[in-house]
Scaffold this active site. Structure first.
Site, mmCIF file in Angstrom:
data_model
loop_
_atom_site.group_PDB
_atom_site.id
_atom_site.type_symbol
_atom_site.label_atom_id
_atom_site.label_comp_id
_atom_site.label_asym_id
_atom_site.label_seq_id
_atom_site.Cartn_x
_atom_site.Cartn_y
_atom_site.Cartn_z
ATOM 1 N N ASP A 79 -5.711 36.566 -11.922
ATOM 2 C CA ASP A 79 -4.238 36.473 -11.329
ATOM 3 C C ASP A 79 -3.627 37.843 -11.511
ATOM 4 O O ASP A 79 -4.317 38.782 -12.259
ATOM 5 C CB ASP A 79 -3.601 35.146 -11.867
ATOM 6 C CG ASP A 79 -2.668 34.763 -10.991
ATOM 7 O OD1 ASP A 79 -2.346 35.036 -9.518
ATOM 8 O OD2 ASP A 79 -1.424 34.926 -11.595
ATOM 9 N N LYS A 182 -8.186 53.513 -3.738
ATOM 10 C CA LYS A 182 -7.410 52.442 -4.522
ATOM 11 C C LYS A 182 -8.486 51.579 -5.487
ATOM 12 O O LYS A 182 -8.334 51.192 -6.648
ATOM 13 C CB LYS A 182 -7.170 51.416 -3.337
ATOM 14 C CG LYS A 182 -6.912 49.825 -3.741
ATOM 15 C CD LYS A 182 -6.616 49.064 -3.507
ATOM 16 C CE LYS A 182 -6.021 47.630 -3.719
ATOM 17 N NZ LYS A 182 -5.247 46.825 -3.131
ATOM 18 N N ARG A 188 -6.989 46.091 -10.161
ATOM 19 C CA ARG A 188 -8.097 45.551 -10.634
ATOM 20 C C ARG A 188 -9.464 46.361 -10.837
ATOM 21 O O ARG A 188 -10.456 45.350 -11.171
ATOM 22 C CB ARG A 188 -8.716 45.065 -9.087
ATOM 23 C CG ARG A 188 -9.804 43.734 -8.830
ATOM 24 C CD ARG A 188 -8.911 42.907 -8.010
ATOM 25 N NE ARG A 188 -7.894 42.068 -7.775
ATOM 26 C CZ ARG A 188 -6.812 42.844 -6.926
ATOM 27 N NH1 ARG A 188 -6.476 43.328 -5.642
ATOM 28 N NH2 ARG A 188 -5.929 41.756 -6.891
#
Length: 204
Positions: A79, A182, A188
């Site tokens: 999440d 990224k 992440r």
């Protein structure tokens, strides 16, 4: 979260995980970041997972256990979301549903920019929480990247709030920087790096 040792990986380091998410963007990004020895399968069940927790950790835990209980293989729950201090931490765990249904990245971004119009403090940060459920034990890994919100949409790559999030140390949004950058500096990527360090510690 439980801190018991998981079952060791095979000597080859190979492992198969289930990602409890239908978000194909996240699946693609996770697959791109993890090494080829880690196979990540998508969630293909008709069962809807209700993200009812009020924290990233809570929702990741719900997802991880849902997959593990249904498939019986190591399962990864994830999440993530964007938090803006000037908005009291919003959109936070409601990032994907910020502009309500039907879900739309563009609508979410438009609402965010509208609420931040005229604000001097444009600082923000992304958070990802991963929960791995393996052999009935749970393990938690968190990643965060700080930055600021642009005043308008910039770039066409990425997904979610990428077109308006400028990571610290850069002058372009994630959507402009692209996956090559990224996937090395994102929230992440940082959470997945901790996951890999954990798994490698127990590999043969």
């Amino acid at each position: 979260f439980a801190l018991e040792r998981p079952q060791k990986l095979e000597k080859s380091g190979w492992m198969k995980l289930l990602l409890s998410s239908r978000n194909l963007h996240k699946l693609e990004e996770i697959r791109a970041i993890l090494p080829a020895t880690i196979t990540v399968d998508p969630w293909e069940s008709d069962v809807e997972i209700e993200e009812s927790a009020d924290t990233f950790e809570g929702n990741a835990l719900i997802k991880a256990y849902a997959g593990w209980q249904q498939k019986g293989i190591p399962c990864l729950g994830e999440d993530s979301g964007l938090s803006v201090p000037a908005l009291g931490g919003a959109p936070g765990v409601l990032s994907a549903r910020f502009a309500r249904e039907p879900r739309s990245d563009f609508a979410n971004i438009q609402l965010l920019l509208k609420q931040m119009d005229g604000l001097h403090d444009r600082s923000a940060y992304f958070t990802t929480v991963l929960v791995l459920v393996m052999n009935g034990n749970e393990f938690c890994f968190e990643g965060r990247v700080d930055g600021r919100i642009a005043t308008d949409i910039q770039g066409e790559m990425g997904f979610g709030y990428d077109p308006v999030f400028i990571p610290e140390g850069y002058d372009q949004t994630f959507a402009e920087l692209g996956p090559s950058i990224k996937n090395h500096i994102s929230h992440r990527a940082r959470a997945l790096s901790k996951l890999m360090a954990f798994l490698n510690a127990f590999s043969g």
